[in-house]
Design a protein around this motif. Structure first.
Motif, PDB file in Angstrom:
ATOM      1  N   VAL A 102       0.835  -1.204   0.000  1.00  0.00           N
ATOM      2  CA  VAL A 102       0.000   0.000   0.000  1.00  0.00           C
ATOM      3  C   VAL A 102       0.868   1.251   0.000  1.00  0.00           C
ATOM      4  N   ALA A 103       1.963   1.222   0.744  1.00  0.00           N
ATOM      5  CA  ALA A 103       2.874   2.375   0.771  1.00  0.00           C
ATOM      6  C   ALA A 103       3.413   2.661  -0.625  1.00  0.00           C
ATOM      7  N   CYS A 104       3.703   1.616  -1.390  1.00  0.00           N
ATOM      8  CA  CYS A 104       4.186   1.814  -2.769  1.00  0.00           C
ATOM      9  C   CYS A 104       3.124   2.479  -3.639  1.00  0.00           C
ATOM     10  N   LEU A 105       1.865   2.038  -3.527  1.00  0.00           N
ATOM     11  CA  LEU A 105       0.791   2.630  -4.326  1.00  0.00           C
ATOM     12  C   LEU A 105       0.535   4.079  -3.925  1.00  0.00           C
TER      13      LEU A 105
ATOM     14  N   TRP B  30       3.997  10.765  -6.221  1.00  0.00           N
ATOM     15  CA  TRP B  30       5.171  11.137  -7.013  1.00  0.00           C
ATOM     16  C   TRP B  30       5.007  10.842  -8.497  1.00  0.00           C
ATOM     17  N   ARG B  31       3.828  10.282  -8.860  1.00  0.00           N
ATOM     18  CA  ARG B  31       3.533   9.938 -10.263  1.00  0.00           C
ATOM     19  C   ARG B  31       4.671   9.086 -10.847  1.00  0.00           C
ATOM     20  N   THR B  32       4.938   8.002 -10.155  1.00  0.00           N
ATOM     21  CA  THR B  32       6.029   7.105 -10.519  1.00  0.00           C
ATOM     22  C   THR B  32       5.467   5.734 -10.872  1.00  0.00           C
ATOM     23  N   PRO B  33       5.336   5.406 -12.164  1.00  0.00           N
ATOM     24  CA  PRO B  33       4.749   4.125 -12.562  1.00  0.00           C
ATOM     25  C   PRO B  33       5.470   2.912 -11.981  1.00  0.00           C
ATOM     26  N   ALA B  34       6.780   2.989 -11.805  1.00  0.00           N
ATOM     27  CA  ALA B  34       7.520   1.838 -11.288  1.00  0.00           C
ATOM     28  C   ALA B  34       7.008   1.413  -9.917  1.00  0.00           C
ATOM     29  N   LEU B  35       6.577   2.392  -9.107  1.00  0.00           N
ATOM     30  CA  LEU B  35       6.060   2.059  -7.785  1.00  0.00           C
ATOM     31  C   LEU B  35       4.707   1.362  -7.864  1.00  0.00           C
ATOM     32  N   VAL B  36       3.937   1.638  -8.922  1.00  0.00           N
ATOM     33  CA  VAL B  36       2.681   0.906  -9.114  1.00  0.00           C
ATOM     34  C   VAL B  36       2.974  -0.582  -9.275  1.00  0.00           C
ATOM     35  N   TRP B  37       3.957  -0.892 -10.121  1.00  0.00           N
ATOM     36  CA  TRP B  37       4.278  -2.298 -10.355  1.00  0.00           C
ATOM     37  C   TRP B  37       4.833  -2.950  -9.102  1.00  0.00           C
ATOM     38  N   ALA B  38       5.601  -2.211  -8.307  1.00  0.00           N
ATOM     39  CA  ALA B  38       6.092  -2.753  -7.038  1.00  0.00           C
ATOM     40  C   ALA B  38       4.928  -3.026  -6.086  1.00  0.00           C
ATOM     41  N   GLY B  39       3.996  -2.073  -6.022  1.00  0.00           N
ATOM     42  CA  GLY B  39       2.829  -2.256  -5.168  1.00  0.00           C
ATOM     43  C   GLY B  39       1.966  -3.421  -5.615  1.00  0.00           C
TER      44      GLY B  39
END
Length: 407
Positions: free
Chosen positions: A294-297, A303-312
Motif C-alpha cells: 500500500v505504501a508503494c501505491l 510522485w507519479r512514478t509508474p515503477a512504484l505501481v508495479w512494485a505495489g
C-alpha cells in the motif's frame, strides 16, 4: 477440540481433473467483479455513474455473498457436489448475462447481487471436497492450488475484458464471459460423479455447539484483509488510468500481473502450510508485506512514478492475496470434518463483508477528496489491524494445545 487422524496411506490419489474443477469453481465466481474492475472507466463513462456508485456495484457483489455465506456454508455440509457446482457456475452465468444486457446502473446492480451467492459457497464446497477426497498430507497443497483459481480469474479478467471490450464493447465482453462460464459448468459436471445427498441429521449435528475461537480470529483477519484486497482489486485499474495516465489495456494488465503473482504466492503459502508452518506467523508476514505494498501505491500517486505501481502490485499479489490459503488450510485442521462447511461459511462471511466494505469505502473517499490517497491510507490501516490479529492468534495458540498452532 477434536482433531482428525491423517488419511491412511492406502487412500486413493484424487484425479488431477478434480483439482482443475476446484480451481475453476474458485475462479468462476469472481469473474463479474474482476470484469467490472477491468473495464471500470468504460462503465463509468457509458452509464454516467460516479466513482462511489461504481464502488457500490463491487460492494453489492460481496454484500450479497456475505449475507448468504452462513446458510450456504451449512448447505454445503449436506448438498451433493453437483448441486453446489450448479449454484457456483450456473449463478455466475446468469449474473454475467444480466450484466451483458445492462443499460442502466440498476440492472448492473442486480447482476452484482446475483453473483454473490455463487462466490459465497465456493470455499465451503471446495473445502469439503478436499476434506472428503484428498489425503491429509496433501490438503495444504491442494488448498493453495485451488485458491489460486481466484487469482487466475483476476489474470484472465484483466486481459480478457479490456481486449474484448475494445472489440464488442463492455457489454459484449460480459456476454462472451458468460459463454466461458457455461463451458466450465459442462466440464465440471462431467468430472464429478453423481452422489446421494448427505443426511440432514448429520448437518443438524454439525450446526450445534461453538466453533473454535481461532475460526473467529481467522474471520476477523479475512474481514480486514478482504477490505484492502478488494478496494485494491476494484480501483487499481481506475487509479492507474486517472493518476498515472495508463492506457486502459495497460491498467488491466496491472491487475493481471497482480493475479499472476497471486497464483504463485497462493501455491507457495499452501506448501508452507502443508510443511507445518504456523498460521499466525505466516499471517503476520502477509499483513506487514501488504502494508509495504500500500505504501508503494500511495507513493506512486504522490510522485507519479509508474515503477512504484508495479512494485505495489507485486507486493499485493505476493502477500494479501495469499491470506485465504492460510486461513482455509488452518480451518481444515482446527475444525472437525463434519463442521467444515459451517466453519468455512463463517470464514467466507468475514471475507465477503470486507470485500463489500472495501470498494464502497474507497469510492466514497475518492469522491470526497478527489484523489485516492485517503483510500490507500484506510487500506493500510486495515492491514495493520490484520497484523494485530495475527499477534493475538499467535498468543492464543501458545496457550492452547492444538496441533494447528504448535506445529
Amino acid at each position: 477440540m477434536s482433531s482428525r487422524p491423517a488419511a491412511p496411506s492406502s487412500s486413493p490419489v484424487p484425479r488431477t481433473a478434480l483439482l482443475v474443477v476446484l480451481v475453476a469453481a474458485m475462479g468462476v465466481g469472481p469473474i463479474l467483479n474482476y470484469g467490472l474492475s477491468a473495464v471500470s472507466p468504460l462503465i463509468i463513462e457509458g452509464l454516467g455513474i460516479s466513482q462511489s456508485q461504481f464502488g457500490l456495484l463491487a460492494g453489492a457483489v460481496f454484500a450479497s455473498a456475505a449475507v448468504s455465506s452462513l446458510s450456504l456454508g451449512r448447505l454445503s455440509d449436506r448438498a451433493t457436489t453437483r448441486q453446489q457446482l450448479l449454484i457456483i457456475f450456473g449463478g455466475t452465468v446468469v449474473a454475467l448475462l444480466v450484466a451483458a444486457v445492462a443499460g442502466s446502473f440498476w440492472v448492473l446492480l442486480a447482476a452484482a447481487l446475483l453473483a454473490g451467492p455463487a462466490q459465497s459457497i465456493s470455499n465451503p464446497t471446495t473445502n469439503r471436497v478436499i476434506v472428503t477426497s484428498v489425503p491429509q498430507r496433501r490438503r495444504g497443497g491442494w488448498i493453495g492450488i485451488k485458491q489460486s483459481g481466484v487469482q487466475a480469474s483476476q489474470l484472465f479478467s484483466g486481459l480478457f475484458f479490456p481486449a474484448v471490450a475494445l472489440w464488442l464493447g463492455w457489454q459484449g465482453a460480459f456476454g462472451l464471459a458468460a459463454v466461458v462460464a457455461a463451458g466450465l459448468l459442462v466440464f465440471a459436471l462431467a468430472q464429478v460423479p453423481a452422489e446421494a445427498p448427505r443426511p440432514r441429521t448429520t448437518a443438524s449435528r454439525s450446526s450445534r455447539g461453538r466453533l473454535p475461537f481461532p475460526v473467529w480470529l481467522f474471520a476477523g483477519f479475512a474481514f480486514f484483509s478482504g477490505l484492502g484486497m478488494q478496494a485494491t482489486n476494484v480501483y487499481l485499474p481506475l487509479f492507474a488510468v486517472r493518476e498515472l495516465d495508463f492506457p486502459l489495456v495497460l491498467a488491466g494488465a496491472a491487475a493481471g500481473v497482480s493475479g499472476v503473482v497471486g497464483v504463485s504466492s497462493r501455491i507457495v503459502w499452501g506448501r508452507r502450510m502443508a510443511r507445518g508452518a504456523r498460521p499466525s506467523g505466516l499471517l503476520l508476514v502477509l499483513a506487514l508485506g501488504a502494508v509495504a505494498g500500500v505504501a508503494c501505491l500511495l507513493a506512486a500517486g504522490a510522485w507519479r512514478t509508474p515503477a512504484l505501481v508495479w512494485a505495489g502490485v507485486a507486493l499485493h499479489g505476493a502477500t494479501v492475496l495469499g491470506a485465504n490459503v492460510i486461513t482455509n488450510a488452518a480451518v481444515l485442521v482446527v475444525v472437525p470434518s463434519e463442521r467444515i462447511g459451517a466453519a468455512s461459511g463463517v470464514l467466507a462471511m468475514g471475507m465477503y463483508a470486507g470485500f463489500a466494505l472495501g470498494p464502497m469505502l474507497m469510492g466514497v473517499l475518492a469522491d470526497a477528496t478527489g484523489a485516492f490517497d485517503a483510500g490507500w491510507l484506510a487500506v493500510g490501516a486495515g492491514y495493520l489491524v490484520c497484523a494485530a490479529l495475527a499477534l493475538w492468534l499467535r498468543r492464543y495458540g501458545a496457550t492452547h494445545p492444538w496441533s494447528a498452532f504448535q506445529r
